[in-house]
Every structure is written in C-alpha cells, then in structure tokens.
Enzyme design. Structure first.
Site, PDB file in Angstrom:
ATOM      1  N   HIS A 182      35.185 -81.236 -82.615  1.00 36.33           N
ATOM      2  CA  HIS A 182      37.442 -81.852 -82.350  1.00 36.33           C
ATOM      3  C   HIS A 182      37.185 -79.811 -83.151  1.00 36.33           C
ATOM      4  O   HIS A 182      37.493 -80.181 -83.885  1.00 36.33           O
ATOM      5  CB  HIS A 182      37.597 -82.476 -82.774  1.00 36.33           C
ATOM      6  CG  HIS A 182      38.949 -82.454 -83.305  1.00 36.33           C
ATOM      7  ND1 HIS A 182      39.672 -84.238 -83.154  1.00 36.33           N
ATOM      8  CD2 HIS A 182      40.154 -81.435 -83.274  1.00 36.33           C
ATOM      9  CE1 HIS A 182      41.207 -83.741 -83.514  1.00 36.33           C
ATOM     10  NE2 HIS A 182      41.432 -82.342 -84.197  1.00 36.33           N
ATOM     11  N   HIS A 225      40.406 -77.238 -82.691  1.00 34.78           N
ATOM     12  CA  HIS A 225      41.916 -76.401 -82.782  1.00 34.78           C
ATOM     13  C   HIS A 225      40.670 -74.882 -82.302  1.00 34.78           C
ATOM     14  O   HIS A 225      41.054 -74.125 -83.471  1.00 34.78           O
ATOM     15  CB  HIS A 225      42.653 -76.536 -83.315  1.00 34.78           C
ATOM     16  CG  HIS A 225      42.431 -77.389 -83.161  1.00 34.78           C
ATOM     17  ND1 HIS A 225      44.157 -78.414 -82.209  1.00 34.78           N
ATOM     18  CD2 HIS A 225      42.775 -78.645 -84.364  1.00 34.78           C
ATOM     19  CE1 HIS A 225      43.856 -79.830 -82.639  1.00 34.78           C
ATOM     20  NE2 HIS A 225      42.694 -80.265 -83.763  1.00 34.78           N
ATOM     21  N   LYS A 273      42.821 -86.419 -74.274  1.00 29.90           N
ATOM     22  CA  LYS A 273      43.460 -86.767 -74.964  1.00 29.90           C
ATOM     23  C   LYS A 273      44.659 -87.441 -75.547  1.00 29.90           C
ATOM     24  O   LYS A 273      45.646 -86.353 -74.999  1.00 29.90           O
ATOM     25  CB  LYS A 273      42.962 -84.887 -76.234  1.00 29.90           C
ATOM     26  CG  LYS A 273      43.947 -85.099 -77.757  1.00 29.90           C
ATOM     27  CD  LYS A 273      43.043 -86.134 -78.545  1.00 29.90           C
ATOM     28  CE  LYS A 273      43.318 -86.081 -79.836  1.00 29.90           C
ATOM     29  NZ  LYS A 273      43.204 -84.851 -80.828  1.00 29.90           N
ATOM     30  N   HIS A 276      44.042 -89.726 -81.124  1.00 28.59           N
ATOM     31  CA  HIS A 276      44.851 -89.203 -82.834  1.00 28.59           C
ATOM     32  C   HIS A 276      45.598 -90.386 -83.109  1.00 28.59           C
ATOM     33  O   HIS A 276      46.736 -91.424 -82.596  1.00 28.59           O
ATOM     34  CB  HIS A 276      46.815 -88.043 -82.477  1.00 28.59           C
ATOM     35  CG  HIS A 276      46.661 -88.289 -83.747  1.00 28.59           C
ATOM     36  ND1 HIS A 276      46.691 -86.719 -84.233  1.00 28.59           N
ATOM     37  CD2 HIS A 276      47.068 -88.666 -84.839  1.00 28.59           C
ATOM     38  CE1 HIS A 276      46.417 -86.795 -85.772  1.00 28.59           C
ATOM     39  NE2 HIS A 276      47.541 -87.873 -86.062  1.00 28.59           N
ATOM     40  N   HIS A 317      39.075 -88.003 -86.272  1.00 28.81           N
ATOM     41  CA  HIS A 317      39.390 -87.360 -87.602  1.00 28.81           C
ATOM     42  C   HIS A 317      40.120 -88.763 -88.051  1.00 28.81           C
ATOM     43  O   HIS A 317      40.863 -89.093 -88.879  1.00 28.81           O
ATOM     44  CB  HIS A 317      40.463 -86.077 -87.708  1.00 28.81           C
ATOM     45  CG  HIS A 317      41.016 -85.841 -86.607  1.00 28.81           C
ATOM     46  ND1 HIS A 317      42.661 -87.795 -86.494  1.00 28.81           N
ATOM     47  CD2 HIS A 317      41.920 -85.378 -86.660  1.00 28.81           C
ATOM     48  CE1 HIS A 317      42.818 -87.140 -85.722  1.00 28.81           C
ATOM     49  NE2 HIS A 317      43.452 -86.128 -85.314  1.00 28.81           N
ATOM     50  N   ASP A 341      37.992 -81.227 -86.780  1.00 27.37           N
ATOM     51  CA  ASP A 341      38.898 -80.809 -86.576  1.00 27.37           C
ATOM     52  C   ASP A 341      39.742 -79.606 -87.350  1.00 27.37           C
ATOM     53  O   ASP A 341      40.887 -78.999 -88.304  1.00 27.37           O
ATOM     54  CB  ASP A 341      40.613 -81.456 -87.353  1.00 27.37           C
ATOM     55  CG  ASP A 341      41.843 -82.007 -87.080  1.00 27.37           C
ATOM     56  OD1 ASP A 341      42.162 -81.073 -86.373  1.00 27.37           O
ATOM     57  OD2 ASP A 341      42.079 -82.870 -87.936  1.00 27.37           O
TER      58      ASP A 341
HETATM   59  C1  NCD Z   1      46.121 -80.049 -86.061  1.00 25.86           C
HETATM   60  C2  NCD Z   1      46.482 -78.722 -85.552  1.00 25.86           C
HETATM   61  O1  NCD Z   1      47.676 -77.864 -85.907  1.00 25.86           O
HETATM   62  O2  NCD Z   1      47.042 -79.087 -84.340  1.00 25.86           O
HETATM   63  N1  NCD Z   1      46.319 -80.226 -87.224  1.00 25.86           N
HETATM   64  C3  NCD Z   1      45.775 -81.371 -88.279  1.00 25.86           C
HETATM   65  O3  NCD Z   1      46.236 -81.524 -88.907  1.00 25.86           O
HETATM   66  N2  NCD Z   1      44.615 -81.509 -88.165  1.00 25.86           N
HETATM   67  C4  NCD Z   1      46.636 -81.661 -84.925  1.00 25.86           C
HETATM   68  C5  NCD Z   1      45.741 -82.732 -84.891  1.00 25.86           C
HETATM   69  O4  NCD Z   1      44.561 -82.559 -85.063  1.00 25.86           O
HETATM   70  O5  NCD Z   1      46.377 -83.872 -85.512  1.00 25.86           O
HETATM   71 ZN    ZN Z   2      42.853 -81.895 -84.825  1.00 24.30          ZN
END
Ligand code: NCD
Ligand code: ZN
Length: 349
Positions: free
Chosen positions: A13, A15, A99, A136, A174, A247
């Site tokens: 996971h 970003h 997702k 999520h 998460h 995450d």
């Molecule tokens: C994530 C993001 O910033 O893209 N933020 C987070 O707080 N985890 C999005 C997500 O996974 O909820």
């Molecule tokens: Zn995330």
C-alpha cells in the site's frame, strides 16, 4: 541479535503521487522494496486500464536504470467503473488490485463509492480472477465519531460485501482497531489486512501531545493505545493474513501544517529500520520476513523477491532524515520519537 538477513520486502500500500513529488519520494521506496502496490488516488484518479498503463510508465521513467523495482498497479473504483475494462486490465497482467474508497473518506476520494450496490459487477470480475479488492474501511457518515469509523465500516459495509461475495479476495487496508483484526480472524483466508508502520508506533495521544501535531495525522486516524498493542501483537505473530502496507503518503510540509491539513504520513525512508525496532522489542525478529516479504506476495499470488537484504543494528543511534526536499518541495519524514539503531545495509557493503 545485531544482524538479520531477510528476503527483500514488498510494500502492499504505497502512495507515490505524480510529477515532481513522485520523483522526490520514489527512490526512498525503490531502493529498499522489490515491488509495491501503487495507490490510484492521484489527481485525476487512475480509473481505467489506460490510466494505469500511463501512470506505470511515469513511475518507471522516474527510476534509476540500475534499480530493479516493480510498481504493481491498482484501479480506483467508481460507481461508473467499466467491469469490461477491469477484466481487460487483469487479463493483460497490468491490474493487480482494485481500490474501494468510500466517497469522502480520505485524500482524493471524492470520486469514490457512495452506493455500494453499484459495484457488484466489478466485484464479480474480481472474484472470478481472484484479484483483491483493497478497501479503505471507514464509514463517512458525519454522525459517526472519527475514532469509530473503521469498526462501523467493518460491521455495516464490509461484512455484507463479504457475505454477498464469499469468494472475493478482500484486503482491509491500514487497519487500526481490534475490531478489524477480529474481522480478519473470523473470516476465511481470502480476507486479509495490511498494517502500516506508523500505526504500530503511534496512538491517538501523539496527535495532540503538547499541541496539535499535523505530521501524525493520517486516515484512518490512530486509535487508543489498546488498539496499537493489538496491532503490534498480530503483526509480530507470524499470522499470514496480516502483512505490510506502509501507506506511506507524502504531502508537502505546507499542506500538512495548515488550518485544514492533509491526512497522510510519509514513512518510506524509515519503514524498515522502524519495523526491525518494533519486531526486536517483541522478541519476534524471526517473524519480520513473513510480515514484510512473504505473506503479502503469497496473498496476491505474486513471486517472492529473489534477493535478500541485510538489516544491521548499530550501537549508536542512526541519524534519520527528518525531511526530503527538492526545489520548492519539502516533505517531512515520519519521526517515531525513539532512537533507531537498525539500518538497511547496502547490497555491496
Ligand atoms: C492517504 C493519502 O494521503 O493519499 N492518506 C492517509 O492519511 N492515509 C490516503 C489514504 O490511504 O487514506
Ligand atoms: Zn493510503
């Protein structure tokens, strides 16, 4: 123990964002992880197979030529997602997960799902191909307390989805609560969960210690110490349904330190050393490899990474990066607020 060699980890996971921010954060994952499941919540989101193809090319073009890192793509599920396109993406090997963001649940989720009855055909496609639905898991109903959103989602939304699609592979992403852990324990092994690094370290007090601490704000929000302890227990237990998804979610310092700061914590640079610290504290270093490098790949049906990495423990604390920056971008790195003695040894050290 001062040294441990494990199969190279994966991050299920992640970003990476796009543009300049992508270039800034990508090396911090690509140098340490073999593969990662890339989250699709960029702007605009990665909805179609073509979007995923283009985004993957952008990621690959940001990699140094000697780095062997495999970005695995996920699609952002909307109420208008075309199941035929999802099927095409799966069949050509590009799409590894879909997702589900409840609309409004988190960063860039406004194109997500409001009516969960609209996504049935896509869930059938996923069931057929045994491709995971990554969830999520937070209720967005403003009436529900922010600290109860995950537990309520598990009860109200996830249980019915699992009942209606019993063969669907589901990953509750998460997780932050004992309720989510129990949900996974009480379902068959086609249901799993990812756990982040930061949720193994912080509880909700961290967000408010001495003032408001935007760099500890993420969604799902950190919960009570009771829940953190259960997360540590299950992550270090060697149970194959719980594996690493960092995450790692970079936002610029300006976007975090604001009257309406963004949710997300950038953990990639410190993820493995912090995990080694946590597993060592639990006397479970022998369980680290399963959590970081084996259970996730097995759940996704992806190959284990062929190379091994060595983590070493130094007597002295290792100085950590407090932020990464390029030109006008600055991103703060997660601070666990304890000394870190573990570090990833370079391949040729
Ligand atoms: C994530 C993001 O910033 O893209 N933020 C987070 O707080 N985890 C999005 C997500 O996974 O909820
Ligand atoms: Zn995330």
């Amino acid at each position: 123990m001062t040294k441990i060699s494990i199969r190279q980890p994966d991050d299920w996971h992640l970003h990476l964002r796009d543009g300049e921010l992508l270039k800034l954060v990508l090396p911090h994952t690509a140098q340490q992880f073999g593969k990662a499941l890339i989250m699709p919540n960029v702007v605009p989101p990665i909805i179609t197979t073509d979007d995923a193809y283009t985004y993957r090319q952008e990621i690959l073009s940001g990699l140094d030529s000697h780095v062997d890192f495999n970005p695995l793509m996920s699609l952002y599920l909307t109420e208008d997602t075309n199941p035929v396109d999802v099927e095409k993406g799966i069949e050509n090997g590009l799409v590894k997960a879909v997702k589900l963001y409840p609309a409004g649940a988190t960063t860039n989720s406004s194109n997500g799902v409001r009516d969960f009855n609209t996504i049935g055909t896509t869930l059938e496609v996923l069931s057929k191909y045994k491709v995971p639905l990554c969830v999520h898991g937070e209720i967005v109903d403003g009436e529900v307390d922010i600290f109860d959103r995950e537990a309520e989602f598990t009860k109200r939304i996830l249980s019915p989805i699992h009942r209606n699609f019993p063969d669907l592979k589901i990953i509750l992403e998460h997780i932050t609560t004992k309720e989510a852990i129990d949900f996974v324990h009480h379902t068959p092994d086609n249901v799993a969960a990812t756990i982040t690094v930061h949720h193994l370290v912080i509880n909700r007090n961290h967000i408010f210690k001495g003032g408001i601490r935007p760099h500890y704000f993420c969604l799902p929000i950190a919960k009570r110490e009771f829940h953190r302890q259960h997360l540590v227990e299950v992550a270090t237990s060697g149970h194959p349904s719980f594996f690493l998804g960092t995450d790692s979610a970079p936002h610029t310092v300006g976007a975090k330190e604001s009257a309406c700061g963004c949710a997300g914590i950038f953990t990639a640079p410190v993820a493995l050393p912090v995990l080694a610290h946590i597993f060592e504290n639990e006397d479970s270093l022998d369980k680290l490899e399963g959590f970081t490098s084996i259970f996730g790949a097995n759940f996704y049906g992806e190959p284990l990474n062929p190379i091994f990495v060595t983590l070493e423990k130094s007597n002295e604390p290792i100085k950590q990066l407090s932020q990464v920056s390029s030109n006008d971008l600055q991103v703060a790195v997660f601070d666990p607020e304890f000394d870190i003695h573990w570090y990833v040894k370079d391949q040729d050290d």
